[in-house]
Design a protein around this motif. Structure first.
Motif, mmCIF file in Angstrom:
data_model
loop_
_atom_site.group_PDB
_atom_site.id
_atom_site.type_symbol
_atom_site.label_atom_id
_atom_site.label_comp_id
_atom_site.label_asym_id
_atom_site.label_seq_id
_atom_site.Cartn_x
_atom_site.Cartn_y
_atom_site.Cartn_z
ATOM 1 N N TYR A 132 17.159 50.847 45.154
ATOM 2 C CA TYR A 132 17.069 50.448 46.564
ATOM 3 C C TYR A 132 18.006 51.243 47.476
ATOM 4 O O TYR A 132 18.103 50.944 48.666
ATOM 5 N N HIS A 133 18.661 52.284 46.945
ATOM 6 C CA HIS A 133 19.465 53.148 47.806
ATOM 7 C C HIS A 133 18.647 53.781 48.934
ATOM 8 O O HIS A 133 19.143 53.859 50.068
ATOM 9 N N PRO A 134 17.421 54.263 48.687
ATOM 10 C CA PRO A 134 16.657 54.855 49.796
ATOM 11 C C PRO A 134 16.430 53.884 50.945
ATOM 12 O O PRO A 134 16.447 54.284 52.117
ATOM 13 N N LEU A 135 16.215 52.615 50.638
ATOM 14 C CA LEU A 135 16.020 51.610 51.690
ATOM 15 C C LEU A 135 17.266 51.530 52.579
ATOM 16 O O LEU A 135 17.163 51.494 53.818
ATOM 17 N N LEU A 136 18.440 51.503 51.960
ATOM 18 C CA LEU A 136 19.683 51.392 52.713
ATOM 19 C C LEU A 136 19.948 52.643 53.529
ATOM 20 O O LEU A 136 20.324 52.570 54.705
ATOM 21 N N ALA A 137 19.759 53.803 52.912
ATOM 22 C CA ALA A 137 20.007 55.056 53.619
ATOM 23 C C ALA A 137 19.074 55.203 54.815
ATOM 24 O O ALA A 137 19.483 55.653 55.893
ATOM 25 N N ALA A 138 17.817 54.822 54.652
ATOM 26 C CA ALA A 138 16.860 54.920 55.754
ATOM 27 C C ALA A 138 17.224 53.987 56.892
ATOM 28 O O ALA A 138 17.038 54.310 58.068
ATOM 29 N N ALA A 139 17.754 52.808 56.557
ATOM 30 C CA ALA A 139 18.078 51.821 57.586
ATOM 31 C C ALA A 139 19.174 52.312 58.525
ATOM 32 O O ALA A 139 19.193 51.958 59.705
ATOM 33 N N VAL A 140 20.106 53.130 58.006
ATOM 34 C CA VAL A 140 21.215 53.604 58.844
ATOM 35 C C VAL A 140 21.069 55.080 59.204
ATOM 36 O O VAL A 140 22.021 55.708 59.671
ATOM 37 N N ALA A 141 19.880 55.630 58.999
ATOM 38 C CA ALA A 141 19.642 57.026 59.383
ATOM 39 C C ALA A 141 19.911 57.181 60.876
ATOM 40 O O ALA A 141 19.452 56.388 61.692
ATOM 41 N N GLY A 142 20.667 58.192 61.235
ATOM 42 C CA GLY A 142 21.011 58.405 62.630
ATOM 43 C C GLY A 142 22.355 57.830 63.023
ATOM 44 O O GLY A 142 22.890 58.158 64.092
ATOM 45 N N ALA A 143 22.923 56.955 62.188
ATOM 46 C CA ALA A 143 24.262 56.428 62.470
ATOM 47 C C ALA A 143 25.290 57.541 62.308
ATOM 48 O O ALA A 143 25.161 58.412 61.445
ATOM 49 N N ARG A 144 26.310 57.495 63.119
ATOM 50 C CA ARG A 144 27.337 58.539 63.071
ATOM 51 C C ARG A 144 28.541 58.135 62.238
ATOM 52 O O ARG A 144 29.266 58.986 61.726
ATOM 53 N N ASN A 145 28.773 56.833 62.093
ATOM 54 C CA ASN A 145 29.977 56.336 61.437
ATOM 55 C C ASN A 145 29.591 55.123 60.600
ATOM 56 O O ASN A 145 29.337 54.048 61.149
ATOM 57 N N VAL A 146 29.544 55.275 59.283
ATOM 58 C CA VAL A 146 28.989 54.259 58.390
ATOM 59 C C VAL A 146 30.060 53.725 57.447
ATOM 60 O O VAL A 146 30.847 54.488 56.871
ATOM 61 N N LEU A 147 30.072 52.407 57.268
ATOM 62 C CA LEU A 147 30.943 51.755 56.294
ATOM 63 C C LEU A 147 30.106 51.279 55.119
ATOM 64 O O LEU A 147 29.096 50.593 55.297
#
Length: 206
Positions: free
Chosen positions: A15-30
């Motif tokens: 489920y990593h792709p789901l998470l990465a896609a959800a924050v695509a475009g974010a500049r600063n991720v925790l």
């Protein structure tokens, strides 16, 4: 034995792709509960600045060893206690870590740290409530058996907490109360996801 990220698979990595896609475009991720940093590295490759936080010393050591110097900020700390400034991140992810913490406190803290317009994406684990969840359990067992015929499961080095303290239904209700409008999905391989974008009263910035 070291296994490259591209060769790893397990029920969390699925489920990593789901998470990465959800924050695509974010500049600063925790990345909350980052473990040894596999998801953090994936998101960093997409261009975001990434901070990973985890209380387990061995996991943070492995994460730093596998990431480039100064590439990702890794913190060995308790997410609920670390003094982040409010609204510090415009993206936040967490995989298989929510059940390690008090769910209400953790989701409330995530909400507070997210900037207006930012997105939170969580993949978590919960407890089946039988007999209502029997069809889900049967589907999970069948799918997992099929996957294992073709893929070896990578055993992550992070601590395990089992069983989760809350059922899927309880987790869904709690998330809806704390994150109004959250998108909840139940997934086959013993996981659920939450995706929530914090409302931005100011609207899109030009």
């Amino acid at each position: 034995m070291y296994v490259p990220d591209a060769e790893r698979w397990n029920h969390n990595i699925e489920y990593h792709p789901l998470l990465a896609a959800a924050v695509a475009g974010a500049r600063n991720v925790l990345d909350v509960g980052c473990g040894e940093g596999m998801l953090a590295r994936r998101i960093r490759r997409d261009g975001a600045a990434v901070t990973g936080i985890d209380p387990d010393a061995r996991s943070i050591e492995l994460a730093r060893d596998q990431s480039g110097a100064d590439d990702i900020t890794y913190l060995r700390a308790d997410f609920l206690e670390h003094p982040f400034e409010p609204e510090s991140f415009d993206g936040m992810v967490s995989v298989a870590a929510l059940h390690h913490m008090d769910t209400v406190k953790a989701l409330t803290r995530m909400r507070e740290l997210l900037r207006p317009g930012g997105t939170l994406a969580v993949v978590g684990m919960a407890r089946n409530d039988f007999p209502a969840d029997l069809p889900w359990e049967a589907a999970a067992l069948l799918t997992s058996f099929k996957d294992r015929l073709f893929r070896a499961q990578w055993a992550h080095p992070s601590p395990v907490v089992w069983p989760p303290p809350h059922t899927y239904a309880e987790t869904r209700r709690t998330a809806a109360e704390i994150l109004p409008g959250v998108r909840y999905r139940r997934h086959v391989l013993w996981r659920f996801s939450l995706v929530w974008t914090r409302p931005n009263p100011a609207g899109p910035q030009g």
